[in-house]
Design an enzyme around this catalytic site. Structure first.
Site, PDB file in Angstrom:
ATOM      1  N   GLU A 189       0.484  60.784  -0.255  1.00  0.00           N
ATOM      2  CA  GLU A 189      -0.647  60.980  -1.169  1.00  0.00           C
ATOM      3  C   GLU A 189      -0.389  60.284  -2.505  1.00  0.00           C
ATOM      4  O   GLU A 189      -1.264  59.636  -3.065  1.00  0.00           O
ATOM      5  CB  GLU A 189      -0.900  62.476  -1.364  1.00  0.00           C
ATOM      6  CG  GLU A 189      -1.973  62.828  -2.363  1.00  0.00           C
ATOM      7  CD  GLU A 189      -3.350  62.238  -2.051  1.00  0.00           C
ATOM      8  OE1 GLU A 189      -3.541  61.736  -0.939  1.00  0.00           O
ATOM      9  OE2 GLU A 189      -4.219  62.256  -2.939  1.00  0.00           O
TER      10      GLU A 189
ATOM     11  N   HIS B 126      16.341  53.071   8.120  1.00  0.00           N
ATOM     12  CA  HIS B 126      15.958  52.417   9.383  1.00  0.00           C
ATOM     13  C   HIS B 126      15.091  51.189   9.123  1.00  0.00           C
ATOM     14  O   HIS B 126      14.128  50.936   9.835  1.00  0.00           O
ATOM     15  CB  HIS B 126      15.216  53.429  10.269  1.00  0.00           C
ATOM     16  CG  HIS B 126      16.062  54.603  10.633  1.00  0.00           C
ATOM     17  ND1 HIS B 126      17.073  54.539  11.556  1.00  0.00           N
ATOM     18  CD2 HIS B 126      16.094  55.856  10.116  1.00  0.00           C
ATOM     19  CE1 HIS B 126      17.670  55.723  11.646  1.00  0.00           C
ATOM     20  NE2 HIS B 126      17.102  56.545  10.785  1.00  0.00           N
TER      21      HIS B 126
ATOM     22  N   TRP C 221     -23.904  75.359  -6.790  1.00  0.00           N
ATOM     23  CA  TRP C 221     -22.983  74.684  -5.865  1.00  0.00           C
ATOM     24  C   TRP C 221     -22.527  75.785  -4.917  1.00  0.00           C
ATOM     25  O   TRP C 221     -21.763  76.658  -5.305  1.00  0.00           O
ATOM     26  CB  TRP C 221     -21.811  74.080  -6.616  1.00  0.00           C
ATOM     27  CG  TRP C 221     -20.809  73.385  -5.738  1.00  0.00           C
ATOM     28  CD1 TRP C 221     -19.777  73.957  -5.028  1.00  0.00           C
ATOM     29  CD2 TRP C 221     -20.712  71.981  -5.450  1.00  0.00           C
ATOM     30  NE1 TRP C 221     -19.072  73.009  -4.336  1.00  0.00           N
ATOM     31  CE2 TRP C 221     -19.615  71.790  -4.571  1.00  0.00           C
ATOM     32  CE3 TRP C 221     -21.430  70.876  -5.847  1.00  0.00           C
ATOM     33  CZ2 TRP C 221     -19.238  70.533  -4.094  1.00  0.00           C
ATOM     34  CZ3 TRP C 221     -21.042  69.625  -5.387  1.00  0.00           C
ATOM     35  CH2 TRP C 221     -19.978  69.458  -4.517  1.00  0.00           C
TER      36      TRP C 221
ATOM     37  N   ARG D  55     -22.226  68.169 -12.535  1.00  0.00           N
ATOM     38  CA  ARG D  55     -21.356  69.225 -11.973  1.00  0.00           C
ATOM     39  C   ARG D  55     -21.598  69.402 -10.480  1.00  0.00           C
ATOM     40  O   ARG D  55     -20.880  70.125  -9.805  1.00  0.00           O
ATOM     41  CB  ARG D  55     -21.591  70.554 -12.699  1.00  0.00           C
ATOM     42  CG  ARG D  55     -21.247  70.529 -14.176  1.00  0.00           C
ATOM     43  CD  ARG D  55     -21.807  71.749 -14.895  1.00  0.00           C
ATOM     44  NE  ARG D  55     -21.104  72.959 -14.540  1.00  0.00           N
ATOM     45  CZ  ARG D  55     -20.002  73.410 -15.174  1.00  0.00           C
ATOM     46  NH1 ARG D  55     -19.498  72.690 -16.165  1.00  0.00           N
ATOM     47  NH2 ARG D  55     -19.409  74.514 -14.816  1.00  0.00           N
TER      48      ARG D  55
ATOM     49  N   LYS E 155      -2.728  57.356  -4.095  1.00  0.00           N
ATOM     50  CA  LYS E 155      -3.284  57.400  -5.460  1.00  0.00           C
ATOM     51  C   LYS E 155      -2.956  56.107  -6.198  1.00  0.00           C
ATOM     52  O   LYS E 155      -3.795  55.487  -6.836  1.00  0.00           O
ATOM     53  CB  LYS E 155      -2.711  58.605  -6.228  1.00  0.00           C
ATOM     54  CG  LYS E 155      -3.216  59.947  -5.772  1.00  0.00           C
ATOM     55  CD  LYS E 155      -4.625  60.290  -6.189  1.00  0.00           C
ATOM     56  CE  LYS E 155      -5.725  60.024  -5.239  1.00  0.00           C
ATOM     57  NZ  LYS E 155      -5.783  60.456  -3.903  1.00  0.00           N
TER      58      LYS E 155
ATOM     59  N   LYS F  67     -16.854  56.730  -2.615  1.00  0.00           N
ATOM     60  CA  LYS F  67     -16.401  58.116  -2.651  1.00  0.00           C
ATOM     61  C   LYS F  67     -16.476  58.738  -1.249  1.00  0.00           C
ATOM     62  O   LYS F  67     -15.641  59.514  -0.868  1.00  0.00           O
ATOM     63  CB  LYS F  67     -17.256  58.944  -3.616  1.00  0.00           C
ATOM     64  CG  LYS F  67     -16.822  60.408  -3.739  1.00  0.00           C
ATOM     65  CD  LYS F  67     -15.377  60.540  -4.191  1.00  0.00           C
ATOM     66  CE  LYS F  67     -14.890  61.961  -4.187  1.00  0.00           C
ATOM     67  NZ  LYS F  67     -13.424  62.041  -4.407  1.00  0.00           N
TER      68      LYS F  67
ATOM     69  N   CYS G  66     -21.278  75.635 -10.464  1.00  0.00           N
ATOM     70  CA  CYS G  66     -22.670  75.845 -10.851  1.00  0.00           C
ATOM     71  C   CYS G  66     -22.859  75.487 -12.323  1.00  0.00           C
ATOM     72  O   CYS G  66     -21.907  75.350 -13.072  1.00  0.00           O
ATOM     73  CB  CYS G  66     -23.047  77.301 -10.633  1.00  0.00           C
ATOM     74  SG  CYS G  66     -22.693  77.859  -8.972  1.00  0.00           S
TER      75      CYS G  66
ATOM     76  N   GLU H  27      -4.867  53.095  -4.782  1.00  0.00           N
ATOM     77  CA  GLU H  27      -6.314  53.174  -5.007  1.00  0.00           C
ATOM     78  C   GLU H  27      -6.728  52.723  -6.390  1.00  0.00           C
ATOM     79  O   GLU H  27      -7.749  52.071  -6.567  1.00  0.00           O
ATOM     80  CB  GLU H  27      -6.777  54.632  -4.853  1.00  0.00           C
ATOM     81  CG  GLU H  27      -7.013  55.087  -3.462  1.00  0.00           C
ATOM     82  CD  GLU H  27      -7.740  56.419  -3.453  1.00  0.00           C
ATOM     83  OE1 GLU H  27      -7.132  57.427  -3.856  1.00  0.00           O
ATOM     84  OE2 GLU H  27      -8.901  56.434  -3.060  1.00  0.00           O
TER      85      GLU H  27
ATOM     86  N   ASN I 128     -22.436  81.949 -12.752  1.00  0.00           N
ATOM     87  CA  ASN I 128     -21.498  80.930 -12.296  1.00  0.00           C
ATOM     88  C   ASN I 128     -20.159  81.632 -12.133  1.00  0.00           C
ATOM     89  O   ASN I 128     -19.695  82.307 -13.046  1.00  0.00           O
ATOM     90  CB  ASN I 128     -21.385  79.796 -13.322  1.00  0.00           C
ATOM     91  CG  ASN I 128     -20.382  78.732 -12.876  1.00  0.00           C
ATOM     92  OD1 ASN I 128     -19.986  78.706 -11.710  1.00  0.00           O
ATOM     93  ND2 ASN I 128     -19.952  77.890 -13.798  1.00  0.00           N
ATOM     94  N   GLY I 129     -19.554  81.518 -10.941  1.00  0.00           N
ATOM     95  CA  GLY I 129     -18.265  82.162 -10.692  1.00  0.00           C
ATOM     96  C   GLY I 129     -18.288  82.829  -9.325  1.00  0.00           C
ATOM     97  O   GLY I 129     -19.152  82.568  -8.500  1.00  0.00           O
TER      98      GLY I 129
HETATM   99  C1  AGP Z   1      -8.852  59.636  -1.492  1.00  0.00           C
HETATM  100  O1  AGP Z   1      -8.420  59.451  -2.835  1.00  0.00           O
HETATM  101  C2  AGP Z   1      -9.807  58.554  -1.061  1.00  0.00           C
HETATM  102  N1  AGP Z   1     -10.953  58.551  -1.890  1.00  0.00           N
HETATM  103  C3  AGP Z   1     -10.110  58.572   0.428  1.00  0.00           C
HETATM  104  O2  AGP Z   1      -8.899  58.326   1.095  1.00  0.00           O
HETATM  105  C4  AGP Z   1     -10.699  59.893   0.997  1.00  0.00           C
HETATM  106  O3  AGP Z   1      -9.725  60.886   0.952  1.00  0.00           O
HETATM  107  C5  AGP Z   1     -11.098  59.643   2.455  1.00  0.00           C
HETATM  108  O4  AGP Z   1     -12.101  58.662   2.483  1.00  0.00           O
HETATM  109  C6  AGP Z   1     -11.596  60.922   3.161  1.00  0.00           C
HETATM  110  O5  AGP Z   1     -12.724  61.401   2.503  1.00  0.00           O
HETATM  111  P1  AGP Z   1     -13.231  62.867   2.877  1.00  0.00           P
HETATM  112  O6  AGP Z   1     -12.171  63.836   2.456  1.00  0.00           O
HETATM  113  O7  AGP Z   1     -14.520  63.039   2.098  1.00  0.00           O
HETATM  114  O8  AGP Z   1     -13.468  62.936   4.352  1.00  0.00           O
END
Ligand code: AGP
Length: 604
Positions: free
Chosen positions: A480, A503, A75, A27, A484, A599, A2, A487, A99-100
């Site tokens: 993961e 393998h 939020w 935010r 990262k 995003k 928030c 990406e 906020n909190g």
């Molecule tokens: C993660 O760094 C990416 N931006 C992407 O893989 C993301 O995790 C994926 O598109 C899923 O998004 P969501 O968690 O909003 O469903």
């Protein structure tokens, strides 16, 4: 998270409050409101959605003299994003913004309801304003009543309170959530959750500390510390650049979001562990009844948290758990059985593939749960139950704090299920809970680690690829870490089970192949180490991440010694996040908005 603003003075308080809230839009929010007290008259405006809706509601409102105002962007964490749940919250003669998370709000609410108080919102915040007015009835002095109210609150809060009983002061308090107070030579006073709204208004600001509380009037800022001792108010200067202020001094939103993981994970935990047990007020006690299997669908980073959680569900709750990539699941004609709990994980709650799997499960009559960061998103609205991760808005396309909060929620969910199935001993449950509560501290980024990764990143700007390897929950973390890197650096990387390298992939081993080896000492250390040695023996360049020195690595990143592999998990998570970011910085890439990515992937 928030956003809060406040103003005391003779300027047009509506414009100052709304302009301030606009500076806090970064935010993230789903509703907003302002309350103004002028000559004993209160005016209140609230709206869901964007600030333009609030502006429209307040368009004919003006002040002409001294007034005090408070504003808020919400939020949602407790209660849907509705106008009733929007702040400010009101008592009989008092308004408050917060906020909190008030962890003990249900206990306070119950007591107040027994006293005859009627609540109109689902929020934790509303209990504060009614508690204050209850105290005021007996204590009489407004500020003393405010002090007495604070002593009963548990959790995190940044609060502003205005009341008819005191029409020249704004009361404030800060614990666990950010709040800044500012002043200028005209006697005006300003409040905000971060710098941006104060830039251009204040000569100096005070970044309040946990436990600080007090009040402002035209004459001064009166400040007390957590021991109720009056404090001198030191004022420092403000940054001049608003965008930099929105990143709160960090170079990128990704960096800011990595650094705020310790805070948001603390919020994720708040109110969900009581008497060494996990509690989710979002789930009925019978939620897991008749469930013999858990199926989780997600994409990208959310798929990785899902995969990691499957180890925890089977290990602690002894429940069969399978994880599927949503885009695959959609078209495989899957078996969907009624005794399966269908879980989707999504930061945005809008990812098309994941949303479609949720629709498939609903159509097949399965019980559904979504773990999500955005209330009122499509998935939250569709699932039978939802658990919010409370990470606050995640601006960077590369997900970091959403992953961390998803992991904590899923770990708690596995323990909740284990509690209900009696599949875990009291001692083991206690150990897990104690370890969970250590995660926020584990997520505090150490300067020396970040500096080391900045230096180290110069060695990893080329090569014909990276392998991130690990076992158990460290395999999903390897996935993961590889994601990262891909990406934001556009370098090729694969996450791989370390036991699988022999393998086939080991054929790639040579000095130009970089292996990032996740070597936890609390889980399969020797097994993983021998896999790493197979690679180093074939001259692969090894970067080992471990709490234990490893002499066969070309590079070694030391993490904290701990007694639980999940603390090592979060420690290593920070390393792979920062390493990828620092490599991307050196390559001159757009860290927050990498090429080709969105995003939220709302298309197939
Ligand atoms: C993660 O760094 C990416 N931006 C992407 O893989 C993301 O995790 C994926 O598109 C899923 O998004 P969501 O968690 O909003 O469903």
């Amino acid at each position: 998270m928030c956003g809060i603003v406040g103003y005391l003075g003779s300027k047009n308080v509506k414009n100052i409050l709304i302009d301030g809230l606009k500076e806090l839009e970064y935010r993230g929010y789903d509703s907003a409101g302002i309350a103004v007290l002028e000559n004993e008259n209160f005016s209140l405006f609230k709206a869901t959605g964007k600030l333009v809706n609030l502006e429209a509601k307040a368009k004919d409102f003006e002040t002409s003299s001294f007034s005090m105002g408070i504003g808020h962007t919400r939020w949602a964490t407790h209660g849907k994003p509705t106008e009733l749940n929007a702040h400010p919250h009101v008592g009989v003669q008092t308004y408050i913004v917060h906020n909190g998370i008030i962890e003990n709000y249900q206990e306070i609410k119950k007591e107040l309801q027994e006293d005859g108080v009627t609540f109109i919102s689902q929020t934790d915040t509303e209990v504060i304003v009614h508690l204050y007015e209850k105290k005021l009835k007996t204590i009489k002095d407004p500020f003393e009543a405010f002090k007495a109210t604070l002593t009963e609150l548990e959790g995190a809060y940044a609060l502003l309170l205005i009341t008819k009983g005191e029409n020249s002061k704004i009361f404030f308090a800060k614990y666990g959530s950010p709040m800044i107070v500012g002043a200028n030579e005209n006697g005006e006073k300003f409040f905000a959750s971060s710098d941006a709204p104060l830039i251009g208004h204040c000569e100096g600001v005070n970044y309040l500390n946990d436990g600080d509380y007090g009040y402002v009037d035209s004459d001064a800022i009166t400040l007390y510390n957590k021991d109720h001792h009056k404090k001198d108010v030191s004022l420092s200067s403000l940054p001049t650049n608003k965008l930099s202020a929105q990143k709160e001094g960090f170079s990128f939103f990704m960096e800011k979001e990595i650094y705020e993981q310790h805070d948001v994970v603390a919020d994720t935990l708040r109110g969900r562990i009581k008497n060494e047990k996990v509690v989710f007020e979002e789930l009925a006690d019978t939620f897991f009844d008749d469930i013999n299997e858990i199926k989780i669908c997600a994409c990208g980073t959310s798929y990785h948290s899902a995969l990691a959680s499957s180890y925890l569900f089977e290990r602690y709750a002894k429940v069969r758990t399978s994880v599927e990539i949503a885009s695959e699941f959609r078209y495989k004609e899957p078996l969907l059985l009624k005794d399966t709990l269908f879980v989707v994980i999504s930061q945005s709650g809008e990812t098309a593939d994941t949303l479609e799997t949720l629709k498939m499960a609903k159509a097949a009559g399965l019980k559904t749960l979504v773990i999500c960061n955005v209330d009122n998103s499509s998935m939250v609205r569709l699932a039978d139950a939802s658990i919010l991760t409370r990470a606050g808005i995640e601006k960077s396309v590369a997900s970091t704090k959403a992953f961390a909060t998803q992991m904590v929620v899923l770990w708690m969910l596995a323990l909740l299920n284990a509690q209900q199935r009696n599949s875990i001993s009291k001692e083991e449950l206690s150990k897990q809970i104690k370890t969970l509560l250590k995660v926020p501290a584990t997520l505090v980024v150490k300067d020396e680690l970040h500096e080391k990764l900045k230096r180290l990143s110069k060695r990893y700007l080329h090569g014909h690829g990276f392998f991130f390897i690990g076992r158990d929950v460290f395999f999903p973390l390897a996935l993961e870490g590889a994601l990262k890197l891909k990406e934001i650096t556009y370098l090729h990387a694969e996450g791989y089970p370390s036991g699988e390298m022999k393998h086939g992939p080991i054929a790639l081993a040579d000095p130009e192949l970089f292996t990032i080896a996740l070597l936890p000492t609390n889980r399969l250390y020797e097994k993983t180490k021998s896999n790493v040695e197979e690679l180093s023996a074939r001259d692969s360049t090894i970067c080992a991440i471990s709490s234990r020195e490893y002499d066969k690595a070309d590079d070694f990143i030391k993490i904290e010694q701990s007694d639980h592999y999940m603390l090592e998990f979060f420690d290593m998570m920070i390393v792979v996040q920062l390493l990828s970011m620092e490599i991307a910085v050196r390559l001159g890439n757009d860290v927050d908005m990498p090429r080709n990515l969105a995003k939220s992937v709302t298309v197939e």
